[in-house]
Motif scaffolding. Structure first.
Motif, PDB file in Angstrom:
ATOM      1  N   MET A 122      87.239  66.972  11.775  1.00  0.00           N
ATOM      2  CA  MET A 122      87.619  68.240  11.464  1.00  0.00           C
ATOM      3  C   MET A 122      88.613  68.726  12.495  1.00  0.00           C
ATOM      4  O   MET A 122      88.717  68.343  13.519  1.00  0.00           O
ATOM      5  CB  MET A 122      86.300  69.091  11.910  1.00  0.00           C
ATOM      6  N   ARG A 123      89.721  69.361  12.082  1.00  0.00           N
ATOM      7  CA  ARG A 123      90.962  69.863  13.011  1.00  0.00           C
ATOM      8  C   ARG A 123      90.231  70.891  13.749  1.00  0.00           C
ATOM      9  O   ARG A 123      89.281  71.530  13.394  1.00  0.00           O
ATOM     10  CB  ARG A 123      91.855  70.324  12.178  1.00  0.00           C
ATOM     11  N   MET A 124      91.074  71.519  14.642  1.00  0.00           N
ATOM     12  CA  MET A 124      90.842  72.763  15.451  1.00  0.00           C
ATOM     13  C   MET A 124      91.020  73.952  14.325  1.00  0.00           C
ATOM     14  O   MET A 124      92.293  73.676  14.017  1.00  0.00           O
ATOM     15  CB  MET A 124      91.689  72.764  16.642  1.00  0.00           C
ATOM     16  N   LYS A 163      95.640  84.908   6.445  1.00  0.00           N
ATOM     17  CA  LYS A 163      94.338  85.371   6.481  1.00  0.00           C
ATOM     18  C   LYS A 163      93.323  84.771   5.425  1.00  0.00           C
ATOM     19  O   LYS A 163      92.403  84.278   5.715  1.00  0.00           O
ATOM     20  CB  LYS A 163      94.088  87.046   6.101  1.00  0.00           C
ATOM     21  N   ARG A 164      93.921  84.449   4.217  1.00  0.00           N
ATOM     22  CA  ARG A 164      93.121  83.759   3.146  1.00  0.00           C
ATOM     23  C   ARG A 164      93.130  82.414   3.722  1.00  0.00           C
ATOM     24  O   ARG A 164      91.918  81.733   3.628  1.00  0.00           O
ATOM     25  CB  ARG A 164      93.913  83.299   1.881  1.00  0.00           C
ATOM     26  N   GLU A 165      94.148  81.665   4.397  1.00  0.00           N
ATOM     27  CA  GLU A 165      94.181  80.327   5.069  1.00  0.00           C
ATOM     28  C   GLU A 165      93.034  80.298   5.995  1.00  0.00           C
ATOM     29  O   GLU A 165      92.319  79.359   6.165  1.00  0.00           O
ATOM     30  CB  GLU A 165      95.447  79.734   5.542  1.00  0.00           C
ATOM     31  N   GLN A 166      93.047  81.323   7.017  1.00  0.00           N
ATOM     32  CA  GLN A 166      91.932  81.327   8.159  1.00  0.00           C
ATOM     33  C   GLN A 166      90.654  81.369   7.399  1.00  0.00           C
ATOM     34  O   GLN A 166      89.848  80.751   7.909  1.00  0.00           O
ATOM     35  CB  GLN A 166      92.281  82.662   9.048  1.00  0.00           C
ATOM     36  N   VAL A 167      90.478  82.208   6.524  1.00  0.00           N
ATOM     37  CA  VAL A 167      88.930  82.305   6.049  1.00  0.00           C
ATOM     38  C   VAL A 167      88.436  80.859   5.194  1.00  0.00           C
ATOM     39  O   VAL A 167      87.314  80.563   5.744  1.00  0.00           O
ATOM     40  CB  VAL A 167      88.862  83.384   4.488  1.00  0.00           C
ATOM     41  N   VAL A 168      89.649  80.370   4.653  1.00  0.00           N
ATOM     42  CA  VAL A 168      89.374  78.652   4.135  1.00  0.00           C
ATOM     43  C   VAL A 168      89.037  77.789   5.291  1.00  0.00           C
ATOM     44  O   VAL A 168      87.945  77.242   5.113  1.00  0.00           O
ATOM     45  CB  VAL A 168      90.251  78.440   3.211  1.00  0.00           C
ATOM     46  N   GLN A 169      90.002  77.921   6.100  1.00  0.00           N
ATOM     47  CA  GLN A 169      89.710  77.005   7.447  1.00  0.00           C
ATOM     48  C   GLN A 169      88.108  77.385   8.022  1.00  0.00           C
ATOM     49  O   GLN A 169      87.607  76.301   8.326  1.00  0.00           O
ATOM     50  CB  GLN A 169      90.642  76.941   8.660  1.00  0.00           C
ATOM     51  N   ILE A 170      87.875  78.524   8.439  1.00  0.00           N
ATOM     52  CA  ILE A 170      86.755  78.934   9.054  1.00  0.00           C
ATOM     53  C   ILE A 170      85.501  78.381   8.064  1.00  0.00           C
ATOM     54  O   ILE A 170      84.534  78.054   8.874  1.00  0.00           O
ATOM     55  CB  ILE A 170      86.543  80.334   9.402  1.00  0.00           C
ATOM     56  N   ARG A 171      85.572  78.797   6.931  1.00  0.00           N
ATOM     57  CA  ARG A 171      84.277  78.725   6.240  1.00  0.00           C
ATOM     58  C   ARG A 171      84.217  76.951   5.902  1.00  0.00           C
ATOM     59  O   ARG A 171      83.027  76.352   6.209  1.00  0.00           O
ATOM     60  CB  ARG A 171      84.626  79.182   4.531  1.00  0.00           C
ATOM     61  N   THR A 172      85.412  76.346   5.883  1.00  0.00           N
ATOM     62  CA  THR A 172      85.120  74.652   5.807  1.00  0.00           C
ATOM     63  C   THR A 172      84.672  74.138   7.353  1.00  0.00           C
ATOM     64  O   THR A 172      83.869  73.371   7.162  1.00  0.00           O
ATOM     65  CB  THR A 172      86.552  74.044   5.931  1.00  0.00           C
ATOM     66  N   MET A 173      84.948  74.711   8.180  1.00  0.00           N
ATOM     67  CA  MET A 173      84.323  74.337   9.462  1.00  0.00           C
ATOM     68  C   MET A 173      82.827  74.663   9.817  1.00  0.00           C
ATOM     69  O   MET A 173      82.030  73.983  10.207  1.00  0.00           O
ATOM     70  CB  MET A 173      85.054  75.090  10.676  1.00  0.00           C
TER      71      MET A 173
END
Length: 176
Positions: A1-3, A137-147
């Motif tokens: 996983m990325r940061m 913001k959509r990309e942040q939501v996707v990244q946070i949910r993935t993490m």
């Protein structure tokens, strides 16, 4: 996983950062005028603006929450703390006190206010993505949910939020 970069700058810190930026503009402009006379006022304002904006970018860029494989790092320009993943009980996407959508982590133990760490605040989604801010913001939501999914942390999403995310941003499964 990325940061994953997240985090919300508090109103008090935003006012402090803005004040420091304005103070920087005034000091640099005053130094130019003091050194070269009133004929260099515009040059002083330009140089001060460049210095002030540079300071603001540095301050806001350093004020962040980083979700990494090992831990969660909360950074401000003057300090850094870490939170181990085992302290995270759950995540939730709900309304905050200003009727904005807030994605937060519920934490066990520690001295965080209300036992939570706010990762993201966004205005309610009422239409498909129409600008760069909404796309980010959509990309942040996707990244946070993935993490959070990778870390097997359950996330609760209010039905109205899940419905809007599914309908407009194609993210959450529909709620029936």
């Amino acid at each position: 996983m990325r940061m994953v970069r997240a985090g919300v700058v508090s109103g008090q810190r935003a006012v402090l950062y803005g004040s420091l930026g304005v103070l920087t503009i005034v000091i640099v402009c005053g130094a130019f005028v003091g050194a070269f006379g009133l004929n260099r006022m515009v040059t002083g304002l330009f140089a001060g603006s460049v210095a002030g904006v540079t300071l603001l970018v540095a301050l806001f860029g350093r004020d962040v929450v980083l979700l990494t494989e090992r831990a969660i790092y909360c950074r401000t320009p003057w300090a850094e703390t870490s939170i181990d993943w085992h302290r995270v009980v759950a995540g939730r996407f709900a309304l905050d006190e200003h009727a904005r959508w807030s994605l937060a982590l519920d934490l066990a133990g520690g001295d965080e206010p209300h036992g939570e760490l706010v990762l993201l605040n966004i205005p309610p989604v009422i239409r498909p993505i129409s600008n760069a801010y909404e796309h980010r913001k959509r990309e942040q939501v996707v990244q946070i949910r993935t993490m959070l999914r990778h870390k097997q942390i359950p996330v609760t999403i209010l039905p109205d939020i899940a419905r809007a995310l599914h309908e407009h941003w194609r993210l959450a499964p529909p709620v029936h």
